[in-house]
Scaffold this motif. Structure first.
Motif, mmCIF file in Angstrom:
data_model
loop_
_atom_site.group_PDB
_atom_site.id
_atom_site.type_symbol
_atom_site.label_atom_id
_atom_site.label_comp_id
_atom_site.label_asym_id
_atom_site.label_seq_id
_atom_site.Cartn_x
_atom_site.Cartn_y
_atom_site.Cartn_z
ATOM 1 N N THR A 288 0.728 -1.207 -0.062
ATOM 2 C CA THR A 288 0.097 0.061 -0.040
ATOM 3 C C THR A 288 0.819 1.244 0.014
ATOM 4 N N ARG A 289 1.755 1.040 0.786
ATOM 5 C CA ARG A 289 2.885 2.506 0.992
ATOM 6 C C ARG A 289 3.595 2.672 -0.348
ATOM 7 N N ILE A 290 4.094 1.312 -1.173
ATOM 8 C CA ILE A 290 4.638 1.802 -2.339
ATOM 9 C C ILE A 290 3.504 2.297 -3.348
ATOM 10 N N ALA A 291 2.405 1.707 -3.545
ATOM 11 C CA ALA A 291 1.228 2.284 -4.320
ATOM 12 C C ALA A 291 0.973 3.699 -4.044
ATOM 13 N N GLU A 292 0.935 3.964 -2.931
ATOM 14 C CA GLU A 292 0.678 5.470 -2.559
ATOM 15 C C GLU A 292 1.741 6.648 -3.108
ATOM 16 N N ALA A 293 3.224 5.943 -2.805
ATOM 17 C CA ALA A 293 4.187 6.631 -3.124
ATOM 18 C C ALA A 293 4.199 6.811 -4.849
ATOM 19 N N ALA A 294 4.078 5.839 -5.698
ATOM 20 C CA ALA A 294 3.869 5.766 -7.050
ATOM 21 C C ALA A 294 2.838 7.050 -7.347
ATOM 22 N N LEU A 295 1.597 6.812 -6.832
ATOM 23 C CA LEU A 295 0.663 7.827 -7.348
ATOM 24 C C LEU A 295 1.003 9.211 -6.707
ATOM 25 N N GLU A 296 1.727 9.762 -5.763
ATOM 26 C CA GLU A 296 2.294 10.971 -5.465
ATOM 27 C C GLU A 296 3.294 11.395 -6.415
ATOM 28 N N MET A 297 4.019 10.461 -6.952
ATOM 29 C CA MET A 297 4.932 10.792 -8.044
ATOM 30 C C MET A 297 4.379 11.256 -9.210
ATOM 31 N N VAL A 298 3.368 10.469 -9.584
ATOM 32 C CA VAL A 298 2.457 10.728 -10.881
ATOM 33 C C VAL A 298 1.865 12.075 -10.738
ATOM 34 N N ARG A 299 1.172 12.333 -9.413
ATOM 35 C CA ARG A 299 0.546 13.729 -9.269
ATOM 36 C C ARG A 299 1.392 14.863 -9.475
ATOM 37 N N GLN A 300 2.650 14.881 -8.858
ATOM 38 C CA GLN A 300 3.839 15.707 -9.031
ATOM 39 C C GLN A 300 3.864 16.241 -10.429
ATOM 40 N N GLN A 301 3.817 15.365 -11.388
ATOM 41 C CA GLN A 301 4.176 15.521 -12.838
ATOM 42 C C GLN A 301 3.203 16.331 -13.427
ATOM 43 N N LYS A 302 1.727 16.261 -13.000
ATOM 44 C CA LYS A 302 0.837 16.992 -13.656
ATOM 45 C C LYS A 302 0.567 16.789 -15.339
#
Length: 580
Positions: free
Chosen positions: A362-376
């Motif tokens: 779950t933590r890995i998935a959350e981190a991946a989603l945050e990285m994608v979010r920051q890319q806009k």
């Protein structure tokens, strides 16, 4: 030299005549077979492996371009000398003999099976005809022949590799993204539990039989027209890419099949993020015999100028150097993105540690989603924190999955745990987790394993789950070529001879229903665990209403394959036969 050349020429002439005579017996102009198809068969004389690859695709083409399956079998047995099965790939596991194909090739005119069944059966039989050679040449050519569906503009691709957790992380990421109505999310995973259709999903919807009937023949046709000897996994991946494009996906989550560097999913050019969940010893004959070597194979999905995310259980220095060598974008750990976890996921159990891998995933998935979010990224709609919490709460099926089933005879409800713990380490973790989750609860186990596992250690772990009482264990033998035989399991751990099994009825259904009845009588927790091969039938016996492949498909799934989706020959690309 002249004598050798003359002898070679005579052999070619004789073989040419043999195939022309054989083909004349089974092919006729009245059947509409094209001259090109006959000539193609003739050119393959003496090269049985290549001939059969052509046959695999040709029998799925329209009638005027195909040979019937019975004619193909006849032609192969006539034109292929027994010695043709001895090749440089003879060290691979159980490559099918040209004269002893263990299953019938599907006849596309057979009215007793659906087109879907016949197509997927044909797909599963692809690897019977030749050993797999890892590399990207086949999939790159096939992807291009299909119009390069992954190279569409404004598409976000999240690529995930790892020894453990990659399927779970892929599911959690996809589920989170599809919470936003404006996203159309494609998910590619393997292996499946009950139906081949699980492997490619759009917004959690499995690919339909009709969509497979439309797309799979087009992939086979591309293989035939371009002479691409694609494997089961390559054909499946190519069909998924085509399916996602034609379904209008704006985001795709790809789970690697095996390794990374030479995996069919690794034709992605610019992933939004490359994720490596964990590294452990697996498939050592293929990926390498150390964690460091395997890490480099998994690190093959890292791309130039694209960000990388790694989980906590990886050789960090090796992957960091790998990313540097590939001139990747920023290299992140989960803690770099999310900070330290405030809630530890590790609890002491006896003399070992029980690790909640779902919390880590779950933590890995959350981190991946945050990285994608920051890319806009253009065209991508970002889920809210609530969306992510909901999406990442999902577990893949049969990973400590809790369900309720009813005993048919009494109608009593029984609590059931399904888990694909299939090796000694996984069994140990399962035992510890069961004790922590259900302390003091009596347990009844239905279990079966793959033949390549340490059956002795698995048997000991089973016995420890039920307080060394074998009468609470039900042994099953899955109807799969890789499933361990009852006799082998009993020989590996003789104390299991006191457990429940039936040598005359080895079906999984019989033991699951027996386990349900006894668990209901004694208020026990029923645990169904072991190989993924037994889960489809187990779930059906427990009353699951979900798509499941027919026996016509299931009997060839994984046939003659040591690994679930591939049969490997020489895996060193520098040593591979360039004339495939």
């Amino acid at each position: 030299i002249y004598v050798l050349l003359l002898a070679a020429s005579m052999r070619r002439i004789a073989a040419f005549g043999l195939v022309r005579r054989a083909s004349g017996a089974v092919l006729s102009d009245s059947a509409g077979t094209s001259r090109r198809s006959i000539d193609a068969l003739c050119r393959q004389t003496g090269r049985a492996e290549r001939l059969k690859r052509r046959v695999t695709c040709a029998s799925l083409l329209p009638h005027h371009r195909r040979v019937s399956s019975s004619s193909v079998t006849s032609l192969l047995s006539t034109a292929s000398p027994a010695s043709s099965t001895t090749t440089r790939a003879s060290t691979s596991q159980s490559t099918a003999s040209t004269n002893n194909i263990p299953f019938d090739l599907p006849d596309m005119s057979d009215p007793n099976h659906t087109t879907y069944e016949k197509l997927v059966r044909r797909l599963y039989m692809t690897n019977l005809f030749h050993p797999v050679k890892l590399g990207l040449d086949n999939i790159e050519r096939l992807h291009e022949a299909l119009g390069s569906p992954l190279d569409r503009p404004n598409i976000t691709i999240i690529h995930i590799a790892g020894t453990n957790g990659k399927g779970s992380v892929a599911l959690k990421v996809a589920k989170s993204l599809e919470q936003v109505a404006d996203n159309t999310v494609g998910l590619f995973i393997s292996p499946h539990v009950s139906s081949f259709r699980e492997r490619m999903q759009v917004n959690s919807g499995l690919v339909t039989e009709e969509e497979i009937e439309d797309r799979l023949p087009r992939v086979f046709a591309a293989c035939e027209e371009e002479s691409i000897p694609a494997t089961f996994f390559e054909v499946t991946a190519a069909m998924a890419f085509l399916h996602f494009a034609e379904s209008g996906c704006n985001v795709i989550v790809l789970e690697t099949g095996l390794g990374g560097r030479l995996d069919a999913t690794n034709i992605v050019k610019e992933p939004a993020v490359s994720v490596i969940t964990s590294i452990g010893l697996e498939h050592t004959r293929i990926l390498g015999d150390t964690v460091e070597k395997i890490a480099l194979e998994k690190g093959g999905i890292i791309k130039k100028d694209r960000p990388v995310l790694v989980g906590p259980n990886v050789p960090l220095d090796v992957l960091r150097q790998c990313a540097k060598d590939k001139a990747s974008g920023t290299f992140y750990t989960v803690e770099d993105v999310l900070g330290r976890d405030k809630e530890p996921v590790e609890d002491s159990v006896d003399d070992g540690d029980l690790f909640d891998y779902d919390a880590e995933n779950t933590r890995i998935a959350e981190a991946a989603l945050e990285m994608v979010r920051q890319q806009k990224r253009p065209g991508l709609h970002i889920p809210t924190a609530a969306d992510i919490e909901k999406g990442t709460s999902v577990r893949p099926p049969c990973r400590f999955e809790h369900v309720e089933a009813r005993d048919e005879s009494s109608g009593e409800a029984v609590q059931v745990v399904l888990d694909v713990a299939h090796n000694p380490d996984a069994m140990t973790q399962l035992v510890a987790k069961l004790e922590k989750t259900y302390p003091g609860r009596r347990k009844r186990i239905v279990c079966g394993f793959s033949s390549d596992k340490d059956l002795t250690a698995c048997g000991r772990a089973l016995l420890s789950t039920v307080g060394e009482d074998p009468s609470c264990i039900h042994l099953v033998e899955a109807a799969h070529p890789r499933a361990a035989k009852l006799e082998d399991m009993l020989e590996a751990e003789p104390r299991l001879r006191g457990c429940n099994f039936d040598e005359t009825d080895r079906s999984i259904t019989a033991q699951v229903k027996s386990g349900l009845r006894l668990a209901a009588e004694s208020d026990e927790l029923l645990v169904v665990c072991g190989s993924v091969f037994l889960m489809a039938e187990s779930r059906e016996a427990l009353g699951f209403d979900e798509p499941r492949d027919s026996d016509y498909i299931a009997e060839v799934a994984g046939a003659n394959l040591r690994h679930g989706q591939e049969n490997f020959a020489d895996t060193d690309p520098e040593k591979q036969d360039v004339d495939q």
